[in-house]
Write a protein that holds these residues in place. Structure first.
Motif, PDB file in Angstrom:
ATOM      1  N   ASP A   1      39.519  45.470  37.975  1.00 41.89           N
ATOM      2  CA  ASP A   1      40.130  44.315  37.328  1.00 41.89           C
ATOM      3  C   ASP A   1      39.084  43.200  37.341  1.00 41.89           C
ATOM      4  O   ASP A   1      38.817  42.597  38.383  1.00 41.89           O
TER       5      ASP A   1
ATOM      6  N   GLU B   1      40.404  39.501  38.372  1.00 40.74           N
ATOM      7  CA  GLU B   1      40.684  39.239  39.782  1.00 40.74           C
ATOM      8  C   GLU B   1      39.555  39.714  40.703  1.00 40.74           C
ATOM      9  O   GLU B   1      39.520  39.371  41.881  1.00 40.74           O
TER      10      GLU B   1
ATOM     11  N   VAL C   1      41.349  48.758  41.129  1.00 43.42           N
ATOM     12  CA  VAL C   1      42.725  49.141  40.808  1.00 43.42           C
ATOM     13  C   VAL C   1      42.734  50.634  40.462  1.00 43.42           C
ATOM     14  O   VAL C   1      41.685  51.271  40.405  1.00 43.42           O
TER      15      VAL C   1
ATOM     16  N   TYR D   1      50.611  46.652  37.275  1.00 43.91           N
ATOM     17  CA  TYR D   1      50.056  45.440  36.673  1.00 43.91           C
ATOM     18  C   TYR D   1      50.130  45.426  35.152  1.00 43.91           C
ATOM     19  O   TYR D   1      50.384  44.393  34.555  1.00 43.91           O
TER      20      TYR D   1
ATOM     21  N   THR E   1      47.825  50.303  38.204  1.00 48.86           N
ATOM     22  CA  THR E   1      48.580  50.018  39.419  1.00 48.86           C
ATOM     23  C   THR E   1      47.622  49.585  40.518  1.00 48.86           C
ATOM     24  O   THR E   1      46.409  49.759  40.406  1.00 48.86           O
ATOM     25  N   GLU E   2      48.196  49.041  41.588  1.00 47.59           N
ATOM     26  CA  GLU E   2      47.340  48.715  42.725  1.00 47.59           C
ATOM     27  C   GLU E   2      46.802  50.013  43.320  1.00 47.59           C
ATOM     28  O   GLU E   2      47.400  51.082  43.150  1.00 47.59           O
TER      29      GLU E   2
ATOM     30  N   CYS F   1      45.410  52.138  46.701  1.00 46.05           N
ATOM     31  CA  CYS F   1      45.414  52.216  48.157  1.00 46.05           C
ATOM     32  C   CYS F   1      44.116  52.898  48.582  1.00 46.05           C
ATOM     33  O   CYS F   1      43.809  54.006  48.129  1.00 46.05           O
TER      34      CYS F   1
ATOM     35  N   ASN G   1      46.656  52.131  52.974  1.00 43.38           N
ATOM     36  CA  ASN G   1      45.502  51.247  53.141  1.00 43.38           C
ATOM     37  C   ASN G   1      45.129  51.331  54.618  1.00 43.38           C
ATOM     38  O   ASN G   1      45.694  50.618  55.456  1.00 43.38           O
TER      39      ASN G   1
END
Length: 310
Positions: A47, A50, A54, A93, A108-109, A111, A165
């Protein structure tokens, strides 16, 4: 003096090139495959806005052009993920369909440590306290899903659908592609899931969110025993016969911790006496287990002092 504009593409010869970017140019996909399943591939991505890594989930829709039900299930996962906001659920997202390549893409996020099954295999020496922390976080994610209005049943909870994580000991539930949104009676009717983790009532095609609690119990069993439930069976038919006749997995006999064994047995009990996620969170099994989220809440309640109120 004019400063050069930030480029949406890497320009240094040592930088990693993007294979593709999303329509806005914000997200760039790398060639590295993080995982693949029956319906989608997951790639590492970035990303640029930010400055964070991701996950880029990609589904080739032509594979399902003649399967309307599967296509609808994919769209359901995306719509569902978009509506959820919880520390213990993988966040979505962005989503879009690429007409040119006929793919469904969603960001998506990510891990950092992969799924919980592989993570546990890699780290065999883990304290019961750490296992309880992971288990409690999964349960908090389930409680969030089950208390939505309408209620959401995951239906395919297992350790490969929970992500980690590892640097902060945080776990999150993902892969909601088989989830069902049910009405006020909290019942669903289709047979879906991973056989070793499926509650007996799933086969009866009438069940509630308590099927997730059964699957959760099998997840805890796998974490504690380092063995996938019913691994003594060499076919789905044998697993079905054992589950439907109430025969517990052999891995349960290998659990030496009395409290852990009793907790797992509560989770995989008959549906009539199986507790809810909220009830299990109050179980003595979790006495003294406080996660970072609860510490933060306590600090906020105490005006940020970090002291408990007696």
């Amino acid at each position: 003096m004019m400063l050069p504009c930030a480029s949406s593409q890497p320009f240094d010869k040592d930088s990693e090139p993007f294979v593709e970017t999303d329509p806005t140019g914000r997200y760039g996909r790398y060639d590295e495959l993080l995982g693949s399943g029956a319906v989608k591939k997951v790639y590492r991505a970035f990303d640029q806005e930010e400055g964070i890594e991701v996950a880029w989930n990609q589904v080739k829709l032509r594979c399902f052009s003649d399967d309307a039900a599967m296509l609808e299930r994919l769209y359901s996962e995306v719509r569902l993920l978009k509506s959820l906001e919880n520390t213990h659920i993988i966040a979505l997202y962005k989503v879009w369909r690429d007409e040119g390549s006929n793919t469904l893409n969603f960001i998506t996020e990510i891990c950092t440590s992969g799924n919980l099954r592989e993570y546990r295999k890699k780290h065999r020496h883990v304290s019961m306290k750490a296992l309880k922390k992971w288990s409690k976080q999964i349960l908090k994610g389930l409680d969030y899903l089950h208390t939505r209005e309408p209620c959401i049943i995951h239906r395919d909870l297992n350790c490969s659908n929970v992500f980690v994580n590892g640097n902060i000991g945080q776990v999150k539930i993902g892969d909601l592609g088989l989830a069902a949104i049910v009405g006020k009676n909290h019942s669903a009717h289709s047979i879906l899931g991973t056989p070793e983790f499926m509650a007996p009532e799933l086969y009866e095609e009438r069940y509630t969110e308590l099927v997730d609690i059964y699957s959760y119990g099998m997840c805890v069993l796998e974490l504690v025993s380092l063995e996938i439930p019913y691994s003594e069976c060499d076919s789905v038919a044998k697993i079905y016969r054992r589950v439907s006749s109430g025969v517990k997995p052999e891995a349960l006999n290998k659990v030496k911790d009395v409290q852990a064994k009793a907790f797992i047995e509560k989770c995989i009990a008959q549906k009539e006496v199986r507790p809810s996620a909220a009830e299990l969170l109050r179980d003595p099994f979790f006495d003294g287990i406080v996660d970072d989220e609860e510490v933060e809440e306590e600090n906020n309640d105490n005006g940020g002092t970090g002291r408990t109120v007696s």
